[in-house]
Design a protein around this motif. Sequence first.
Motif: not given
Length: 157
Positions: A42, A50, A55-56, A61-62, A75-76
Amino acid sequence: MSAKVILVAAVARNGVIGNGPDIPWQVPGEQKAFKHLTMGHTLLMGRTTYESIGRPLPGRETLVLTRDPHWRADGVHAVRSVEEAVERKVTLPGHLVVAGGAQVYEAALPLATEQVISQIPLEPVGDVFYPAFDRHSWTEVRRDEMEGYERVWLRRA
């Protein structure tokens, strides 16, 4: 705390880690090594970091640290503090890997269990610096000679 908090950074001889949103060098293989080190974990990064990526990153995981309570990105997960990131990490994979920027590294340093620093043998112009830390509080446990840089593994003493 069961999960490790690991700071991963590429740091020039003069302490520079960035120049605005840019990394002021291109060292072959260093970003590939970052991917290898962080895959399956993570990531915790600041909003500016960011947004510079945009983008992630796949396979990770972000968590994005931001003061803006309304900030969102697909997505985060947004968090408001490093402590909140540590709490959120419990339900997310791997270790909590801090990936910048300077303010996030500085905020996470007291909770860090390890640091993995790619020592870049340059002194570029930059305005973003890795935080100073007491080297006596850390033990070097590994040093890898890479092509064009050294990677140093530190563990809290």
